[in-house]
Design an enzyme around this catalytic site. Structure first.
Site, PDB file in Angstrom:
ATOM      1  N   ASP A 136      -0.814   6.012   7.049  1.00  0.00           N
ATOM      2  CA  ASP A 136      -0.936   4.564   7.231  1.00  0.00           C
ATOM      3  C   ASP A 136      -1.773   4.282   8.483  1.00  0.00           C
ATOM      4  O   ASP A 136      -1.836   5.128   9.376  1.00  0.00           O
ATOM      5  CB  ASP A 136       0.477   3.971   7.379  1.00  0.00           C
ATOM      6  CG  ASP A 136       0.505   2.494   7.031  1.00  0.00           C
ATOM      7  OD1 ASP A 136      -0.536   1.963   6.577  1.00  0.00           O
ATOM      8  OD2 ASP A 136       1.556   1.864   7.211  1.00  0.00           O
TER       9      ASP A 136
ATOM     10  N   ARG B  49       6.100  -8.304   1.093  1.00  0.00           N
ATOM     11  CA  ARG B  49       7.009  -7.969   2.195  1.00  0.00           C
ATOM     12  C   ARG B  49       7.667  -9.242   2.736  1.00  0.00           C
ATOM     13  O   ARG B  49       8.857  -9.258   3.040  1.00  0.00           O
ATOM     14  CB  ARG B  49       6.250  -7.250   3.318  1.00  0.00           C
ATOM     15  CG  ARG B  49       7.173  -6.809   4.453  1.00  0.00           C
ATOM     16  CD  ARG B  49       6.416  -6.152   5.563  1.00  0.00           C
ATOM     17  NE  ARG B  49       5.844  -4.889   5.133  1.00  0.00           N
ATOM     18  CZ  ARG B  49       4.809  -4.301   5.726  1.00  0.00           C
ATOM     19  NH1 ARG B  49       4.241  -4.860   6.767  1.00  0.00           N
ATOM     20  NH2 ARG B  49       4.363  -3.152   5.286  1.00  0.00           N
TER      21      ARG B  49
ATOM     22  N   LYS C  91       0.840  -1.204   0.000  1.00  0.00           N
ATOM     23  CA  LYS C  91       0.000   0.000   0.000  1.00  0.00           C
ATOM     24  C   LYS C  91       0.882   1.265   0.000  1.00  0.00           C
ATOM     25  O   LYS C  91       0.655   2.172  -0.794  1.00  0.00           O
ATOM     26  CB  LYS C  91      -0.944  -0.003   1.222  1.00  0.00           C
ATOM     27  CG  LYS C  91      -1.945  -1.162   1.163  1.00  0.00           C
ATOM     28  CD  LYS C  91      -2.979  -1.081   2.262  1.00  0.00           C
ATOM     29  CE  LYS C  91      -2.520  -1.643   3.581  1.00  0.00           C
ATOM     30  NZ  LYS C  91      -2.363  -3.099   3.630  1.00  0.00           N
ATOM     31  N   THR C  92       1.890   1.271   0.860  1.00  0.00           N
ATOM     32  CA  THR C  92       2.790   2.431   0.901  1.00  0.00           C
ATOM     33  C   THR C  92       3.557   2.543  -0.412  1.00  0.00           C
ATOM     34  O   THR C  92       3.733   3.632  -0.965  1.00  0.00           O
ATOM     35  CB  THR C  92       3.799   2.289   2.073  1.00  0.00           C
ATOM     36  OG1 THR C  92       3.075   1.913   3.235  1.00  0.00           O
ATOM     37  CG2 THR C  92       4.551   3.577   2.322  1.00  0.00           C
TER      38      THR C  92
ATOM     39  N   THR D 268      -5.571  -1.741   7.327  1.00  0.00           N
ATOM     40  CA  THR D 268      -5.771  -3.196   7.261  1.00  0.00           C
ATOM     41  C   THR D 268      -7.206  -3.507   7.683  1.00  0.00           C
ATOM     42  O   THR D 268      -7.640  -4.639   7.600  1.00  0.00           O
ATOM     43  CB  THR D 268      -4.798  -3.908   8.223  1.00  0.00           C
ATOM     44  OG1 THR D 268      -4.889  -3.277   9.505  1.00  0.00           O
ATOM     45  CG2 THR D 268      -3.369  -3.827   7.723  1.00  0.00           C
TER      46      THR D 268
END
Ligand code: ADE
Length: 356
Positions: free
Chosen positions: A127, A235, A82-83, A176
């Site tokens: 975030d 990740r 997302k980032t 999330t």
């Protein structure tokens, strides 16, 4: 509308306007190891193809019309990029991005300072936006909708309200837990997108790209093996390729092949499904102590000495998606597949009499 407690507080805010102090670790985008392997453009951003296509059109349209992008909300399990995607959007728009997270915006002056530091067209990325407190959230309402900072200063008798115009910026929120966002905040996002888990093929491409950047030699089969055990999450894939790479250098000739990937992942106790010890402990607990469930998340967390949020955010999404765990009204339940995966016999299940 923000109610600041007294004039002193407003002075602190004004001071920030001139010299906003934003925690450096939150906005330094290009410095850490993770950022060296983060794709910076759409060409290098693998997967999420439907979302990428939509975003590409939106960005090109905004550029042609010379307007800032609509506010966007990305949601989905952690580690899906997302980032990274927010960074790619900024790059594609040719604008600066400021990155922070809701827990860093504890005091009104934190969010006010950041908003006042923005320039026209810039992107503000928040975030874990579901964790914003009420005051910060209310500041965002008018900032997002009217590009105005609404503030009230002074005590009840001497209340002064003011509206400070803000440059037209784009807020990108990531969470999330989209369900935990309040309705009014959710409604202020022009676009809401869910990020999906990645396929093993996409992860394999990401792994090969990362290995290339880190100068790690890897075979096709080595990449596929790591990809299969990365829980659909870039990740994790990136973390594993680095650790398996270390293993390959120390114990072998430095090249990650299928065999070395398998051996090192087994040493890390990551199984063929990508499950780690915590995941297996969770499934085993439900099977052995609660007869397969259902059992409440708090009970599970207490028995595992883990935080409820860690289980909900890290372990659960993949176990649900892999079909090993189910969520019911009365709590979490494991699936027959989980028994099979752990090699535990499921009692009380009608056996097929014709099965040999
Ligand atoms: N690293 C994290 N997410 C990625 C993606 N979608 N593509 C390439 N590298 C990534």
């Amino acid at each position: 509308m923000v109610i600041l407690s007294d004039d002193n507080e407003y002075k602190a805010v004004s001071a920030k306007k001139k010299n906003p102090v934003i925690k450096s670790e939150e906005i330094e985008y290009d410095k850490t190891y993770e950022n060296t392997i983060r794709p910076k453009d759409f060409e290098n951003y693998i997967g999420q193809s439907a979302l990428k296509e939509t975003l590409y059109i939106t960005i090109e349209a905004a550029k042609k019309r010379n307007v800032p992008l609509d506010h966007m909300l990305f949601y989905g399990p952690p580690g899906l990029g997302k980032t990274t995607l927010a960074g790619v959007i900024a790059e594609q728009m040719g604008v600066n991005i400021k990155i922070t997270s809701a827990p860093a915006l504890e005091r009104p002056r934190d969010i006010i300072g950041i908003l006042m530091s923005l320039k026209a067209g810039e992107i503000l990325f928040i975030d874990e936006i579901h964790r914003l407190n009420k005051v910060a959230e209310e500041i965002l309402y008018s900032a997002m909708e009217d590009f105005m900072l609404d503030m009230t200063t002074g005590k009840t008798q001497t209340v002064k309200t003011m509206r400070i115009p803000l440059p037209k910026f784009t807020l990108i929120g990531a969470t999330t837990k989209a369900g935990e966002l309040s309705g009014p905040l959710r409604d202020r996002f022009g676009m809401i997108h869910r990020l999906e888990f990645y396929t093993p093929e996409e992860l394999s491409q990401i792994i090969k790209r990362t290995a290339g950047i880190l100068d790690i030699e890897i075979t096709e089969e080595g990449a596929e093996e790591i990809a299969r055990r990365s829980r659909g999450t870039p990740r994790i894939a990136n973390r594993l390729v680095k650790r398996v790479g270390d293993f390959a250098v120390v114990k072998y000739d430095g090249v990650i092949n299928e065999d070395i990937a398998k051996k090192s992942l087994e040493k890390m106790e990551i199984d063929e499904f990508g499950l780690d010890n915590t995941d297996r402990r969770l499934l085993k607990l439900i099977i052995e102590k609660y007869d397969g469930g259902p059992v409440g998340i708090e009970t599970i967390a207490a028995a595992l000495s883990e935080d409820v949020r860690t289980i909900e955010d890290i372990s659960e999404p993949y176990l649900l998606q892999a079909g090993l765990l189910q969520r019911t009204q009365r709590g979490r339940k494991v699936s027959p597949e989980a028994y099979r995966h752990l090699g535990i016999k499921q009692y009380g299940v009608q056996q097929n009499l014709f099965e040999d």
